[in-house]
Design an enzyme around this catalytic site. Structure first.
Site, PDB file in Angstrom:
ATOM      1  N   GLU A   1       0.796  -1.218   0.000  1.00 19.20           N
ATOM      2  CA  GLU A   1       0.000   0.000   0.000  1.00 19.20           C
ATOM      3  C   GLU A   1       0.836   1.279   0.000  1.00 19.20           C
ATOM      4  O   GLU A   1       0.422   2.293  -0.577  1.00 19.20           O
ATOM      5  CB  GLU A   1      -0.938   0.017   1.222  1.00 19.20           C
ATOM      6  CG  GLU A   1      -2.065  -0.987   1.169  1.00 19.20           C
ATOM      7  CD  GLU A   1      -3.189  -0.535   0.242  1.00 19.20           C
ATOM      8  OE1 GLU A   1      -3.070   0.536  -0.361  1.00 19.20           O
ATOM      9  OE2 GLU A   1      -4.173  -1.286   0.141  1.00 19.20           O
TER      10      GLU A   1
ATOM     11  N   SER B   1     -28.333 -32.422  50.202  1.00 14.63           N
ATOM     12  CA  SER B   1     -27.446 -32.940  51.256  1.00 14.63           C
ATOM     13  C   SER B   1     -26.039 -32.357  51.212  1.00 14.63           C
ATOM     14  O   SER B   1     -25.161 -32.828  51.934  1.00 14.63           O
ATOM     15  CB  SER B   1     -27.335 -34.470  51.122  1.00 14.63           C
ATOM     16  OG  SER B   1     -28.584 -35.086  51.321  1.00 14.63           O
TER      17      SER B   1
END
Length: 709
Positions: A103, A364
C-alpha cells in the site's frame, strides 16, 4: 483504495513548502480540469476537518478476554459493527510488512502525501479528461478517508483527504496512524479492523497468520464488498493472488512462498465470533461499560471444554434440563470456568438464565460442614459411632433418602452414605445457627425464609443457596478451613486480610478424608477427589461438588423453572459430570493434602473414650433407652394402599426410639419380628380400621389406630 507509491525514499519538503506546494498542486489540477471553484481552496478544506481521533478512545466493540488474553466474547458497537480493539503489537509482523510494501512503501519517510504518486495521479487525471484513474493514496490518506467516512473518487474528496492526511501526520505518530488503520479498515459487511476480520474469516486472532491469510487481509480493504470471500470466494482468491504477485515483483516476497500461498484455499464462510462464558461476559460489560477490554480469570480452554460437556450431557438427560458448572482455583480463588447453562440459545431449558447464581435448595451438600463443626467442637471423630434410627425433633421427623435405617454406624459411613438422620442429630448438637454462620464465613449467602431463624431443616436443604456459594464452601474445606474469596475479574479481587476460619485445619482434613472415600459414579475412580452429592426435595436439583489439592468444581443439574425431574439425583445426574470435568483439568490436577498436625488417625477402639460414640449434649432428646414410638403411620390417619383395586401395596410400619429387636402386631396378632430393622412390611387382608402395635426388646410399646383403604 488506490495503489500506493513505490520506489526509494523520496525528498520530503519542509512544512511551509509542503503547504504551498499542496495549494499550488491542487490549484494546478483544478485549472487543468477546467473546474476551479472557491470551495476547493485548501483553507476551507482544513477548516472543516473533524478532530484527530485518539485510537485509545475510538469507539470499538467491547471485548471480554480470558486470563491469557484470549477472546471469550465480543459485542458489536452501538451502530452494529464488529470493530475489536487492536494494535500493531498484537498483529503478525508478516501482515504489517506486506501491508506497507503493497500500500505505501514510503510510509516511514513521507508526511502523509507521496508526492511522486500524486503527480502520477494528477497526470492520469488530466489525461483521462477529468476522470480519477488512481488516487495515489498513502496509508495516512486512507486513514483520513476512514476517519471521515466520505468517498474520495472525486477531486474535492481527494483534496480534502490530502489536507486531512497532513493534519494526521502532525498530530499522530506513525505507529498511531497504523493502529488507526488496523482498527478502522473495512473488510466487508459490518467487519472493521484486522482483528475482527481475522476472527470472522479465519477463526483466529491476527497474531499468527499464514502468507495467504495475510495477503487476503491486505487485499480486502481495497474493495471489501466485491471481494468478500463469503460472497465471492473467486474474487477474493484473485485479489489475494494479485497482492502476492505484486509483492514478488517488488522483491518483497520470495516467489516460491507466493506460489505455495496460492495453493491455500480462501475461506468460504464467515465464522461466528467466539462466545465463551456468555453470561459472565455480559455481566462484565454491564459492570464496566466504559472499558474497551475486560480481562476475566476464566481459562478459555477449560471453559470451552466444560461448555461442551454441559451441552452434551443436557441433550442426553432432557431438553428442558439445564446444567451449570463452576471451577475455581483453591489457592487464589480465581474462577477458571463458569458455565451458566447448557447453551445460551437453548430455549427449552431457558439457556439465557445463569444457573451458577440461581438460588436453589442444596439437598445434602451441607452435611460435610455439619460434621466438620462436630469435629471442631470435639464432639466426634470420623470413627465415632452414631445411631441411625428414626428420631423426632418435635414435629420434625427426618428420614433417610431410601427410607431405611442402618442402626449403629460410624460418622465416616454416615457421611459417605449421606444418611439424613445422623446428620440432623449432629446438626441439632452443633446448632443450625452456627452452620449458617460458618457458611457466611465461607463467603456464601444462605437465604432463609423471611423473618425465620435457622432450623434443623437447613441441614437437609431447607435453605436457598447458589452454586457459587457451594463452590466457595467446598473451596474452604479444601483450603484447610480457611475461607476462599471467589472472584472472576469483573471487580478487583479483594486484598487478603485476616478472616475467621470456616473450620479448623484438622476438622477440614477429616471432612476431606471422608469425602475422598465416597463411592464414585460408574465413570469415576475412587480416591481421585473429595466430593459430595445432593438431591433437593422433589427431584428438582441435583448437585455434585468436589475438590482435589488445587481445584474445586461444582455441578448443578435441573430445570431452571424449578419443575421436578423424575429420577434425577446427585449421584446419577451430577456426579458423572463432575468426574468428567476433573478429567478436563489437564495439568491442573493435584493430590489431596496430607493430614495436618493434630489429626488422630485411629480405629474406633483406639479412640479416647469420649470420642468412641457421638453423644448429643441433650441426651434426653436422643436417648437410646427412650420408649419406642410408631413413626409411621400416624395415629388416626387414613392410609390409601389401593385395597379396593385388587393391586394393593403392603403397609410400611416404622419405629423410632426403643431398643431392637421389635415385635410388630396388627389387631393383636404378630406380623413380624426383624432382627434390627426399624420398619416392617405387612400385607393387610382388606380395608378397614386396624390397630398397630410395636414392642421393643425392653418390653416397652406403642399403639396407633389407622384406617386402611
Amino acid at each position: 483504495m488506490s495503489d500506493a507509491a513505490a520506489g526509494p525514499r523520496e525528498w520530503v519538503p519542509s512544512p511551509w513548502i509542503r503547504r504551498l506546494t499542496l495549494a499550488g498542486f491542487s490549484l494546478f489540477v483544478l485549472l487543468a480540469a477546467g473546474s476551479v471553484q472557491l470551495s476547493s481552496m485548501v483553507g476551507e478544506a482544513a477548516g472543516s476537518l473533524p478532530p484527530t481521533p485518539d485510537v485509545a478512545t475510538l469507539p470499538v466493540s467491547a471485548a471480554v478476554t480470558d486470563r491469557n488474553g484470549q477472546l471469550l466474547r465480543a459485542f458489536t458497537t452501538r451502530d452494529g459493527r464488529w470493530r475489536l480493539p487492536v494494535d500493531r503489537e498484537t498483529v503478525d509482523p508478516r501482515y504489517l510488512d506486506m501491508l506497507i510494501a503493497y500500500e505505501d512503501r514510503g510510509f516511514a519517510g513521507h508526511h502523509g502525501i507521496a508526492w511522486s504518486s500524486m503527480a502520477r495521479a494528477a497526470g492520469q487525471f488530466v489525461g483521462a479528461g477529468g476522470r480519477v484513474v488512481s488516487g495515489g493514496s498513502t496509508l495516512t490518506m486512507q486513514v483520513a478517508r476512514l476517519v471521515e467516512g466520505q468517498p474520495t473518487r472525486n477531486l474535492w474528496g481527494k483534496l480534502r483527504q490530502m489536507v486531512h492526511a497532513d493534519r494526521l501526520e502532525q498530530d499522530l505518530t506513525k505507529d498511531e496512524i497504523i493502529d488507526l488503520y488496523l482498527t478502522l479498515a473495512p473488510f466487508g459487511g459490518n467487519i472493521e479492523g484486522v482483528r475482527a476480520a481475522s476472527l470472522a474469516y479465519f477463526g483466529k486472532e491476527p497474531g499468527r497468520l499464514t502468507t495467504a491469510e495475510a495477503a487476503l487481509l491486505v487485499a480486502l480493504p481495497q474493495s471489501p464488498e466485491a471481494r468478500r470471500p463469503d460472497r465471492d470466494p473467486e474474487a477474493a482468491r484473485r485479489s489475494r493472488d494479485m497482492v502476492l504477485d505484486r509483492l514478488v515483483a517488488m522483491g518483497a516476497l520470495p516467489a516460491e512462498e507466493a506460489l505455495a500461498a496460492k495453493d491455500d484455499p480462501v475461506p468460504l464462510v464467515r465464522r461466528e465470533f467466539p462466545m465463551f462464558a456468555p453470561h459472565l461476559a455480559e455481566q462484565a460489560v454491564k459492570a464496566q461499560p466504559e472499558k474497551r477490554e475486560v480481562a476475566l480469570t476464566i481459562d478459555r480452554r477449560l471453559q470451552e471444554a466444560l461448555e461442551r460437556l454441559a451441552a452434551g450431557r443436557a441433550r442426553i438427560v432432557d431438553p428442558k434440563v439445564s446444567i451449570a458448572i463452576v471451577a475455581a482455583d483453591i489457592g487464589t480463588g480465581d474462577i477458571l470456568a463458569s458455565v451458566g447453562s447448557a447453551g445460551l440459545f437453548a430455549t427449552q431449558s431457558a439457556g439465557y438464565v445463569d444457573m451458577t447464581t440461581a438460588i436453589r435448595s442444596p439437598g445434602s451438600t451441607l452435611k460435610p460442614l455439619i460434621y466438620g463443626l462436630a469435629f471442631e467442637l470435639g464432639l466426634a471423630h470420623p470413627e465415632s459411632l452414631i445411631e441411625d434410627r428414626p428420631t423426632a425433633f418435635g414435629a420434625y421427623v427426618p428420614v433417610n433418602f431410601d427410607g431405611f435405617s442402618r442402626g449403629t454406624v460410624t460418622i465416616h459411613d454416615a457421611l459417605t452414605e449421606s444418611l439424613n438422620i445422623p446428620a440432623v442429630v449432629v446438626l441439632d448438637a452443633v446448632g443450625p445457627a452456627r452452620l449458617v454462620s460458618r457458611l457466611r464465613r465461607a463467603h456464601a449467602d444462605p437465604r432463609l425464609p423471611v423473618n425465620t431463624a435457622p432450623s434443623l431443616a437447613v441441614g437437609l436443604g431447607g435453605v436457598g443457596i447458589t452454586l457459587r456459594d457451594l463452590v466457595a464452601t467446598y473451596a474452604a474445606i479444601g483450603n484447610g478451613g480457611e475461607p476462599v474469596t471467589l472472584h472472576d475479574g469483573i471487580v478487583p479481587a479483594p486484598e487478603a486480610g485476616l478472616a475467621a476460619p470456616v473450620l479448623d485445619p484438622v476438622a477440614a482434613w477429616y471432612v476431606a478424608d471422608i469425602l475422598a472415600d465416597v463411592p464414585p459414579p460408574l465413570n469415576g475412580s475412587p480416591g481421585r477427589i473429595a466430593y459430595k452429592t445432593g438431591t433437593s426435595y422433589g427431584y428438582r436439583d441435583a448437585w455434585a461438588i468436589g475438590f482435589d489439592g488445587k481445584t474445586v468444581v461444582g455441578v448443578w443439574v435441573g430445570r431452571p423453572d424449578g419443575e421436578p425431574v423424575p429420577g434425577l439425583s446427585g449421584i446419577v445426574g451430577a456426579a458423572p459430570i463432575l468426574f468428567e470435568a476433573f478429567d478436563r483439568l489437564g495439568d491442573r490436577r493435584a493430590p489431596l493434602p496430607r493430614a495436618p498436625s493434630g489429626a488422630i488417625i485411629a480405629s474406633n477402639s483406639e479412640l479416647p473414650t469420649p470420642l468412641r460414640r457421638f453423644r448429643h449434649p441433650d441426651e434426653d432428646m436422643v436417648a437410646r433407652d427412650a420408649a419406642p414410638e410408631i413413626a409411621y403411620p400416624g395415629d388416626g390417619v387414613d392410609v390409601d394402599l389401593g385395597l379396593a383395586t385388587g393391586f394393593a401395596s403392603p403397609l410400611m410400619v416404622k419405629v423410632r426410639n426403643g431398643v431392637p429387636p421389635f415385635t410388630y402386631f396388627a389387631n393383636g396378632a404378630p406380623i413380624g419380628r426383624p432382627d434390627f430393622a426399624r420398619q416392617n412390611l405387612w400385607d393387610p387382608d382388606g380395608p378397614g380400621y386396624v390397630t398397630l402395635s410395636v414392642v421393643d426388646a425392653a418390653g416397652r410399646g406403642d399403639t396407633v389406630t389407622v384406617f386402611l383403604n
